[in-house]
Design an enzyme around this catalytic site. Structure first.
Site, PDB file in Angstrom:
ATOM      1  N   ARG A   1     -16.990  31.546   3.034  1.00  0.00           N
ATOM      2  CA  ARG A   1     -18.197  30.729   2.942  1.00  0.00           C
ATOM      3  C   ARG A   1     -18.284  30.107   1.560  1.00  0.00           C
ATOM      4  O   ARG A   1     -17.632  30.556   0.610  1.00  0.00           O
ATOM      5  CB  ARG A   1     -19.430  31.552   3.244  1.00  0.00           C
TER       6      ARG A   1
ATOM      7  N   LYS B   1     -30.587  31.701   3.726  1.00  0.00           N
ATOM      8  CA  LYS B   1     -31.806  31.162   4.345  1.00  0.00           C
ATOM      9  C   LYS B   1     -33.026  31.982   3.965  1.00  0.00           C
ATOM     10  O   LYS B   1     -34.110  31.445   3.765  1.00  0.00           O
ATOM     11  CB  LYS B   1     -31.658  31.191   5.865  1.00  0.00           C
TER      12      LYS B   1
ATOM     13  N   GLU C   1     -28.187  29.123  13.776  1.00  0.00           N
ATOM     14  CA  GLU C   1     -29.363  29.738  14.377  1.00  0.00           C
ATOM     15  C   GLU C   1     -30.588  29.009  13.825  1.00  0.00           C
ATOM     16  O   GLU C   1     -30.734  28.889  12.607  1.00  0.00           O
ATOM     17  CB  GLU C   1     -29.446  31.231  14.019  1.00  0.00           C
TER      18      GLU C   1
HETATM   19  P1  ATP Z   1     -28.208  33.894   8.628  1.00  0.00           P
HETATM   20  O1  ATP Z   1     -27.112  34.514   9.444  1.00  0.00           O
HETATM   21  O2  ATP Z   1     -28.600  34.641   7.402  1.00  0.00           O
HETATM   22  O3  ATP Z   1     -29.355  33.409   9.402  1.00  0.00           O
HETATM   23  P2  ATP Z   1     -26.319  31.795   8.127  1.00  0.00           P
HETATM   24  O4  ATP Z   1     -26.349  30.969   6.880  1.00  0.00           O
HETATM   25  O5  ATP Z   1     -25.140  32.587   8.460  1.00  0.00           O
HETATM   26  O6  ATP Z   1     -27.610  32.627   7.982  1.00  0.00           O
HETATM   27  P3  ATP Z   1     -26.126  30.433  10.674  1.00  0.00           P
HETATM   28  O7  ATP Z   1     -27.166  29.613  11.295  1.00  0.00           O
HETATM   29  O8  ATP Z   1     -25.631  31.608  11.400  1.00  0.00           O
HETATM   30  O9  ATP Z   1     -26.714  30.845   9.294  1.00  0.00           O
HETATM   31  O10 ATP Z   1     -24.917  29.521  10.223  1.00  0.00           O
HETATM   32  C1  ATP Z   1     -24.333  28.563  11.061  1.00  0.00           C
HETATM   33  C2  ATP Z   1     -22.884  28.399  10.726  1.00  0.00           C
HETATM   34  O11 ATP Z   1     -22.742  28.026   9.364  1.00  0.00           O
HETATM   35  C3  ATP Z   1     -22.122  29.691  10.902  1.00  0.00           C
HETATM   36  O12 ATP Z   1     -20.928  29.408  11.586  1.00  0.00           O
HETATM   37  C4  ATP Z   1     -21.847  30.154   9.521  1.00  0.00           C
HETATM   38  O13 ATP Z   1     -20.635  30.846   9.468  1.00  0.00           O
HETATM   39  C5  ATP Z   1     -21.815  28.860   8.722  1.00  0.00           C
HETATM   40  N1  ATP Z   1     -22.253  29.083   7.339  1.00  0.00           N
HETATM   41  C6  ATP Z   1     -23.392  29.674   6.940  1.00  0.00           C
HETATM   42  N2  ATP Z   1     -23.449  29.771   5.597  1.00  0.00           N
HETATM   43  C7  ATP Z   1     -22.299  29.209   5.132  1.00  0.00           C
HETATM   44  C8  ATP Z   1     -21.740  28.991   3.830  1.00  0.00           C
HETATM   45  N3  ATP Z   1     -22.385  29.380   2.724  1.00  0.00           N
HETATM   46  N4  ATP Z   1     -20.539  28.396   3.745  1.00  0.00           N
HETATM   47  C9  ATP Z   1     -19.892  27.995   4.850  1.00  0.00           C
HETATM   48  N5  ATP Z   1     -20.352  28.160   6.101  1.00  0.00           N
HETATM   49  C10 ATP Z   1     -21.533  28.752   6.253  1.00  0.00           C
END
Ligand code: ATP
Ligand code: MG
Length: 615
Positions: free
Chosen positions: A319, A329, A39
């Site tokens: 993760r 984030k 996102e």
């Molecule tokens: P938020 O949902 O708080 O905005 P997010 O880190 O989940 O943050 P996304 O943009 O939804 O952000 O993440 C994009 C992809 O990266 C998703 O598929 C998510 O599962 C993966 N992702 C995010 N953080 C991690 C992490 N720490 N380790 C592995 N994959 C991650």
């Protein structure tokens, strides 16, 4: 020397790859298709790097493709600044490794317009190999093409808003979605709790005609934000709270960074995500464990629409959590907004752009992501694992240079004044092809302050009064006099050199215990050197609800002026340097000829391991 990516570590195996391998063996899909769906509400961090390497890695290993897709369903928090940074960071991370696996969008066309004729069973984004019809660079390598076209266009979930809207109408027509007028507070109340069933909304039994009419009026902007929602009609008694008639569309009179003012309603993430996967022909929708409980909803939406093509399936993995590091984030934004760091690309940030600016190569980051593996269990990865991957990579590629961070002057009293001797120095003992260079030796040089001790501890093999040490690539010197100022501080040493002790000289094989680095005082370049260290002093900055600001490392950045050997005036940002005996460094983007600024990527040895042993 170049940063051209070499072959990566061998393909790992893990439970997701096992699943994919079985699907390939059983020819379940014409082609494996993954996606990385950020996102655009922040910069990508090293956790995302794990996901990028997994998704693009699978495409790479199984002859598939991977789409970079902006999951941009929430206009309130998203911004083109983030879109641009995501494109740049993903491209940097996969360049030369899996960029030929990138699903490419034909300019001006969305999957909808390509697959909309209903005749094609699969929307297959063009890959480089098949892209001759699309790409003017068809005969070039992915790398050439990338250089010529540095910003590949990603996919946008918002490009599918028309189609997703259409699917919502289909759900209404099938009696599987309804417009609900409950206020957010009432909705909360009706939802129940994990151990208590919810209650049906009083609007649940509206007819499809009424729902369709209301939904269209929502779309046309007739109602204010929050007045109504479109909800999936599933089961208010389900033990899975996500199945209790979840909202799939909300009213939001907001401009979107990609679709402008067109929409007054926006699909919820859960609704848009699976449909975007389907529209793009994704086969394996891989995400982190927190989405496991959403999977029944993901499947329900796709199955309820009676879609003609094979449906994507969701798989979850743990993760990345990294010690001494925050990976959220929201928290990273806080570090930026409160100016605890200088920006998203501050080299202390765990963002991909921060890590890049610090001097870490894409290959090192990918090796790290590969080596930590993919599991179903949340854990904490030791940041030392990342640091090890960085050192291993830089040891192979870094050019060795001499630099003195905290200078102490030495006069070599038996070396003629004004004489400059050019000595040979090896550029990289790990890579013969890196060759040699000349470094000037003169009567006055700088050594590291730490390399001299007036009252040394036992086993101090560096310079001490009356003691001998070898100067790297040069002579053995002996300290004959310590010069101090009126307040007793050492300002200079007088030494004599054994002028036969250079390589090839009569006494060159004479053994002295220590070798130290140095630079010629007359030739040394002054440079700003930024010594970066971990941002937090505790492995888990937020342990037990503690405020991470209480455990910031006050020494995460120290700025000094160092003395560098003269060849570094031609330092290049794309190269990596080892300042011998000190650490790995890279030219910072703030450098501006003739002002040189170097970032310390990492020390040569793990100084934190020593600390924790002491503790
Ligand atoms: P938020 O949902 O708080 O905005 P997010 O880190 O989940 O943050 P996304 O943009 O939804 O952000 O993440 C994009 C992809 O990266 C998703 O598929 C998510 O599962 C993966 N992702 C995010 N953080 C991690 C992490 N720490 N380790 C592995 N994959 C991650
Ligand atoms: Mg997320």
């Amino acid at each position: 020397m170049s940063l051209e990516n070499k072959e990566p570590a061998p393909a790992p195996s893990d439970f997701i790859r096992d699943i994919v391998a079985a699907h390939v063996a059983g020819q379940k899909y014409p082609r494996i298709h993954t996606r990385f769906p950020p996102e655009p509400n922040g910069y990508l961090h090293i956790g995302h790097a794990k996901s990028i390497c997994l998704n693009f890695g699978i495409a790479r290993e199984f002859g598939g493709v991977c789409n970079l897709r902006m999951d941009d369903t929430n206009p309130a928090k998203e911004d083109v600044e983030y879109v641009d940074s995501i494109i740049e960071d993903v491209n940097w991370l996969i360049a030369g490794w899996a960029d030929d696996k990138l699903g490419l969008k034909e300019k001006g066309k969305t999957p909808e317009t390509i697959s909309g004729d209903g005749k094609r069973d699969f929307f297959l984004p063009a890959t480089v190999g098949q892209a001759s019809r699309l790409s003017p660079f068809a005969n070039e390598t992915a790398r050439d093409r990338r250089d010529a076209c540095p910003t590949l266009e990603p996919f946008y979930a918002s490009d599918y808003f028309d189609q997703i809207y259409d699917y919502a109408e289909q759900l209404i027509e099938r009696g599987k979605a309804f417009v609900c007028d409950l206020s957010p507070a009432d909705m909360e109340f009706y939802r129940g709790a994990p151990d208590r069933p919810g209650k049906d909304s009083p609007f649940r039994n509206r007819t499809p005609e009424e729902n369709l009419d209301l939904f269209r009026r929502m779309r046309d902007g007739e109602f204010p934000d929050g007045a109504r929602t479109l909800r999936a009609k599933i089961d208010m008694a389900s033990p899975n709270i996500w199945l209790r008639d979840p909202i799939i569309y909300r009213i939001k009179h907001a401009e979107h960074h990609h679709t402008g003012a067109k929409w007054k309603i926006y699909p919820m993430y859960d609704f848009a995500h699976g449909l975007s996967d389907y529209i793009e022909g994704v086969t394996h929708s891989i995400c982190t464990l927190e989405f496991e409980v959403h999977r029944p909803l993901y499947d329900w939406i796709l199955e309820s629409l009676g879609l003609p093509r094979a449906l994507p399936k969701q798989y979850e993995f743990a993760r990345l959590n990294l010690s001494y590091t925050l990976l959220s984030k929201r928290k990273l934004l806080q570090l930026v907004e409160e100016k605890i760091v200088t920006g998203w690309d501050d080299p202390r940030m765990p963002t991909i752009c921060g890590i890049r600016r610090r001097g870490v190569t894409a290959e090192a980051l990918r090796n790290f992501a590969y080596n930590i593996g993919i599991t179903k269990f949340n854990g904490l990865t030791d940041v030392a694992v990342l640091e090890h991957a960085i050192r291993e990579d830089l040891n192979k590629r870094a050019l060795r240079r001499l630099a003195v961070l905290r200078p102490l002057k030495i006069v070599i009293t038996n070396f003629p004044e004004g004489k400059v001797e050019e000595l040979d120095a090896v550029n990289n003992p790990e890579d013969e092809s890196a060759g040699k260079r000349k470094i000037p030796f003169t009567r006055e040089i700088f050594i590291e302050r730490d390399d001299f001790q007036e009252v040394p501890p036992p086993k101090f093999f560096r310079l001490k009064p009356g003691g001998e040490v070898r100067l790297k690539y040069a002579y053995i010197i002996k300290c004959v006099e310590v010069i101090k100022n009126s307040s007793g501080e050492i300002i200079e040493l007088h030494c004599t050199a054994d002028l036969d002790s250079k390589t090839g000289g009569a006494t060159s094989s004479r053994k002295v215990k220590g070798t130290i680095h140095w630079v010629s005082a007359a030739h040394a370049l002054d440079a700003e050197v930024r010594l970066y260290d971990r941002l937090f002093t505790e492995a888990e900055p937020e342990k037990d609800g503690r405020d991470f600001k209480s455990v910031l490392n006050p020494r995460s950045l120290e700025v000094i002026t160092a003395k560098l050997e003269p060849s570094l005036k031609d330092a290049k940002p794309e190269l990596r340097y080892q300042f011998e005996r000190i650490g790995y460094f890279t030219l910072d983007k703030d450098s501006n000829s003739p002002k040189l600024i170097f970032n310390r990527t990492i020390t040569l040895k793990d100084t934190w391991a020593k600390e924790s042993q002491k503790g």
